[in-house]
Enzyme design. Structure first.
Site, PDB file in Angstrom:
ATOM      1  N   ALA A 107     -27.150 -38.106 -31.128  1.00 17.53           N
ATOM      2  CA  ALA A 107     -26.410 -36.917 -30.711  1.00 17.53           C
ATOM      3  C   ALA A 107     -25.763 -36.215 -31.902  1.00 17.53           C
ATOM      4  O   ALA A 107     -25.814 -34.990 -32.012  1.00 17.53           O
ATOM      5  CB  ALA A 107     -25.345 -37.322 -29.699  1.00 17.53           C
ATOM      6  N   HIS A 116      -1.835 -52.068 -43.915  1.00 18.14           N
ATOM      7  CA  HIS A 116      -1.962 -53.493 -43.621  1.00 18.14           C
ATOM      8  C   HIS A 116      -1.142 -53.854 -42.382  1.00 18.14           C
ATOM      9  O   HIS A 116      -0.013 -53.382 -42.248  1.00 18.14           O
ATOM     10  CB  HIS A 116      -1.450 -54.322 -44.808  1.00 18.14           C
ATOM     11  CG  HIS A 116      -1.461 -55.790 -44.529  1.00 18.14           C
ATOM     12  ND1 HIS A 116      -2.614 -56.535 -44.609  1.00 18.14           N
ATOM     13  CD2 HIS A 116      -0.477 -56.637 -44.130  1.00 18.14           C
ATOM     14  CE1 HIS A 116      -2.337 -57.789 -44.283  1.00 18.14           C
ATOM     15  NE2 HIS A 116      -1.043 -57.887 -43.988  1.00 18.14           N
TER      16      HIS A 116
HETATM   17  P1  FAD Z   1     -30.828 -33.583 -25.064  1.00 17.37           P
HETATM   18  O1  FAD Z   1     -29.481 -34.156 -25.072  1.00 17.37           O
HETATM   19  O2  FAD Z   1     -31.931 -34.423 -24.500  1.00 17.37           O
HETATM   20  O3  FAD Z   1     -30.734 -32.193 -24.273  1.00 17.37           O
HETATM   21  C1  FAD Z   1     -31.861 -31.460 -23.963  1.00 17.37           C
HETATM   22  C2  FAD Z   1     -31.550 -30.611 -22.744  1.00 17.37           C
HETATM   23  O4  FAD Z   1     -32.606 -29.665 -22.559  1.00 17.37           O
HETATM   24  C3  FAD Z   1     -31.484 -31.404 -21.441  1.00 17.37           C
HETATM   25  O5  FAD Z   1     -30.248 -31.161 -20.814  1.00 17.37           O
HETATM   26  C4  FAD Z   1     -32.645 -30.870 -20.605  1.00 17.37           C
HETATM   27  O6  FAD Z   1     -32.343 -30.828 -19.230  1.00 17.37           O
HETATM   28  C5  FAD Z   1     -32.814 -29.484 -21.176  1.00 17.37           C
HETATM   29  N1  FAD Z   1     -34.161 -28.931 -21.030  1.00 17.37           N
HETATM   30  C6  FAD Z   1     -35.345 -29.481 -21.390  1.00 17.37           C
HETATM   31  N2  FAD Z   1     -36.371 -28.630 -21.165  1.00 17.37           N
HETATM   32  C7  FAD Z   1     -35.800 -27.508 -20.636  1.00 17.37           C
HETATM   33  C8  FAD Z   1     -36.335 -26.262 -20.206  1.00 17.37           C
HETATM   34  N3  FAD Z   1     -37.652 -25.977 -20.296  1.00 17.37           N
HETATM   35  N4  FAD Z   1     -35.478 -25.329 -19.713  1.00 17.37           N
HETATM   36  C9  FAD Z   1     -34.140 -25.572 -19.636  1.00 17.37           C
HETATM   37  N5  FAD Z   1     -33.587 -26.739 -20.040  1.00 17.37           N
HETATM   38  C10 FAD Z   1     -34.403 -27.683 -20.546  1.00 17.37           C
HETATM   39  N6  FAD Z   1     -27.045 -40.982 -29.328  1.00 17.37           N
HETATM   40  C11 FAD Z   1     -25.928 -41.215 -30.048  1.00 17.37           C
HETATM   41  O7  FAD Z   1     -25.749 -40.583 -31.095  1.00 17.37           O
HETATM   42  N7  FAD Z   1     -24.998 -42.127 -29.642  1.00 17.37           N
HETATM   43  C12 FAD Z   1     -25.163 -42.865 -28.523  1.00 17.37           C
HETATM   44  O8  FAD Z   1     -24.295 -43.679 -28.187  1.00 17.37           O
HETATM   45  C13 FAD Z   1     -26.321 -42.641 -27.737  1.00 17.37           C
HETATM   46  N8  FAD Z   1     -26.512 -43.331 -26.593  1.00 17.37           N
HETATM   47  C14 FAD Z   1     -27.624 -43.069 -25.835  1.00 17.37           C
HETATM   48  C15 FAD Z   1     -27.815 -43.827 -24.663  1.00 17.37           C
HETATM   49  C16 FAD Z   1     -28.925 -43.598 -23.887  1.00 17.37           C
HETATM   50  C17 FAD Z   1     -29.119 -44.401 -22.611  1.00 17.37           C
HETATM   51  C18 FAD Z   1     -29.868 -42.589 -24.256  1.00 17.37           C
HETATM   52  C19 FAD Z   1     -31.063 -42.303 -23.392  1.00 17.37           C
HETATM   53  C20 FAD Z   1     -29.697 -41.860 -25.427  1.00 17.37           C
HETATM   54  C21 FAD Z   1     -28.570 -42.105 -26.225  1.00 17.37           C
HETATM   55  N9  FAD Z   1     -28.365 -41.413 -27.425  1.00 17.37           N
HETATM   56  C22 FAD Z   1     -27.255 -41.672 -28.173  1.00 17.37           C
HETATM   57  C23 FAD Z   1     -29.311 -40.395 -27.903  1.00 17.37           C
HETATM   58  C24 FAD Z   1     -28.780 -38.977 -27.582  1.00 17.37           C
HETATM   59  O9  FAD Z   1     -28.536 -38.869 -26.192  1.00 17.37           O
HETATM   60  C25 FAD Z   1     -29.790 -37.928 -28.014  1.00 17.37           C
HETATM   61  O10 FAD Z   1     -30.131 -38.122 -29.376  1.00 17.37           O
HETATM   62  C26 FAD Z   1     -29.205 -36.531 -27.853  1.00 17.37           C
HETATM   63  O11 FAD Z   1     -28.843 -36.296 -26.517  1.00 17.37           O
HETATM   64  C27 FAD Z   1     -30.220 -35.469 -28.297  1.00 17.37           C
HETATM   65  O12 FAD Z   1     -29.666 -34.210 -28.133  1.00 17.37           O
HETATM   66  P2  FAD Z   1     -30.574 -32.915 -27.893  1.00 17.37           P
HETATM   67  O13 FAD Z   1     -29.632 -31.774 -27.764  1.00 17.37           O
HETATM   68  O14 FAD Z   1     -31.628 -32.855 -28.910  1.00 17.37           O
HETATM   69  O15 FAD Z   1     -31.324 -33.162 -26.509  1.00 17.37           O
END
Ligand code: FAD
Ligand code: NAD
Length: 457
Positions: free
Chosen positions: A317, A441
């Protein structure tokens, strides 16, 4: 029909998309964000980082109350866990945080479209939701994230044979849970359900858990997780999983099939671009489904950008957030930069694991001369007083310059301790400079200072 027109349209409201939309609005752009889910926040807030950490926290408190109070002279009778309440708390945490983003959007005047976006043409996006419409944008940022990777032969029914999304919401602890993959998700959610009463077997294809992390650290974690009661089978290649008379059976190469109550498939995530109709703008993904971008996060199609899990890099994230900031700054003609050498990674097990920079194995492979400073948590007064004696701080510094090349921490609050080292690395501080800073500390951060000092001797 008149189309709405925006300077920037962001597709996806995960940590990449929502941060980009907010930053671009701050930079004066007329911004819109399309998200197909009704809650903003993406995988991270809805079905990833946030709910998993809420469950880890609740299950940790439960386990501590069950078995960690005795040494403090405290006893508690009839300790029970109401899974319904625990899950409701998780839901509340998620709802409050996703609702917070909706408020931030309103305040920053980010236009929100609820629906699924696809390209109709360059600069024209079709949105299908309760209302179907087309909008125009000078720039489009794809931040559509990732989804669980499937494994050939594993027949997901999203109930008994599930992904992390379902495993965050099970209504009862499975008696026997088989986790496929000893990566971050497998170990975090395996830990949650073990604490909540499941017998957990983790099957890992490689000969180590958390492949790619520092060797000393994974060996230590393997021992600690086993001690906690996780059964970890290394070198176990899962070839199939399916239901037999309604119950899962997992096939492992060269082993007897394993019968269990539930299976969690956690063998990685893959970029998500389904339904975007990239063909309409002549944009292709690479062989692993990723979008390729240049230094400005722009794809091969001018005006179309991509960040986060949908492009190459660690699926984290905070990486997506960093890219959101850099990408929108560059769109506004300002300097923006992500230092990919200093992105911390954390595994929220007990103890926590946190790392930044290079592993010792990588330094050896690259023939970089280094000095290793290592301090065990049992020698730290705060850790001892708090009863968090497992773990260590290991710092790797360049043998000549003393610059910090990597840090690997296991122990209580490792997720917080790593920030100090990341800050030092980002600003090219040496180990000598880090330990010349006064640390309070007794604190766990003294272990970071002492490990840094150990590299200078
Ligand atoms: P995402 O968060 O996947 O967001 C993409 C969004 O796009 C989604 O809401 C989706 O609905 C939307 N979307 C997709 N296609 C379309 C479309 N055509 N039209 C409209 N909307 C669309 N990372 C960490 O750094 N720390 C953690 O503790 C951590 N824990 C995790 C635990 C789990 C169980 C999982 C599965 C992942 C975890 N991650 C963690 C990874 C983290 O969630 C991702 O790396 C991060 O969310 C990626 O962000 P993003 O914005 O690229 O995509
Ligand atoms: P991962 O890549 O971390 O781990 C997958 C594991 O599955 C690897 O150890 C791999 O060797 C193993 N594997 C692959 N095929 C197998 C097979 N056939 N049989 C047995 N094992 C097999 O993936 P993940 O745990 O699914 O997590 C996905 C992504 O989500 C990661 O990139 C991670 O960065 C992110 N995430 C981060 C956090 C965090 O930062 N705390 C938490 C959860 C998820």
């Amino acid at each position: 029909m008149d189309r709405m027109k925006h300077d920037l349209l962001v597709i996806g409201a995960g940590p990449g998309g929502y941060v980009a939309a907010l930053r671009a609005a701050e930079l004066g752009m007329n911004v819109a964000c399309v998200e197909r889910e009704s809650a903003l926040g993406g995988t991270c807030l809805r079905i990833g980082c946030v709910p998993s950490k809420a469950l880890l926290q609740s299950s940790h408190i439960f386990e501590q109350t069950l078995s960690g109070l005795g040494e403090h002279g405290i006893s508690a009778a009839a300790v029970e866990c109401d899974l319904e309440v625990l899950m409701a708390r998780k839901g509340k945490v998620v709802a409050e945080l996703t609702g917070g983003i909706a408020s931030l959007f309103k305040r920053a005047r980010v236009t929100r479209y609820e629906g699924t976006a696809s390209f109709a043409a360059a600069g024209v996006i079709r949105i299908e939701g309760e209302v179907t419409c087309e909008v125009e944008a000078d720039k489009v940022l794809i931040a559509t994230g990732s989804q669980t990777a499937t494994l050939p032969g594993v027949e997901l029914d999203h109930d008994r044979i599930a992904t992390s999304t379902e495993a965050l919401s099970w209504r009862e602890a499975p008696e026997h849970l088989v986790v496929i993959g000893a990566g971050v998700i497998g170990l975090e959610l395996g830990t949650v359900w073990r604490r909540l009463g499941s017998r957990v077997t983790v099957l890992e294809y490689m000969d180590t858990i958390l492949p790619g992390m520092d060797g000393d650290i994974v060996r230590e974690m393997q021992r600690l997780l086993k001690r906690q009661g996780l059964t970890i089978k290394l070198g176990a290649r899962v070839t199939a999983a399916g239901l037999v008379e309604g119950m899962p059976v997992v096939e492992v190469e060269g082993e007897d099939p394993i019968k269990c109550d539930r299976v969690l498939l956690a063998t990685g995530r893959v970029p998500y671009t389904t339904g975007l109709n990239l063909e309409a703008i002549g944009l292709a993904t690479d062989e692993r489904g990723r979008l390729t971008v240049d230094d400005n996060y722009e794809t091969a199609v001018a005006g179309v950008f991509a960040i986060g899990d949908v492009i190459d890099g660690p699926m984290l994230a905070h990486r997506a957030e960093e890219e959101a900031v850099a990408c929108t700054l560059k769109m506004a003609g300002k300097p923006g930069h992500v230092n990919y050498d200093v992105i911390p990674g954390v595994v929220y097990t007990e103890p926590e694991v946190a790392a930044v920079g290079k592993t010792e194995e990588a330094l050896k492979a690259e023939a970089i001369p280094y000095k290793k400073g290592q301090v065990f948590m049992r020698a730290n007064s705060r850790a001892k007083a708090g009863g968090h004696i497992d773990g260590r701080v290991k710092i790797l510094a360049h043998a000549e310059s003393g610059l910090i090349l990597g840090a690997h921490i296991t122990g209580a609050n490792a997720s917080e301790l790593i920030a100090e080292v990341a800050l030092a690395m980002e600003h090219d501080l040496t180990c000598a400079q880090l330990c010349a800073t006064c640390h309070a500390h007794p604190t766990l951060s003294e272990a970071v200072r002492d490990a840094a000092r150990a590299t200078t001797i």
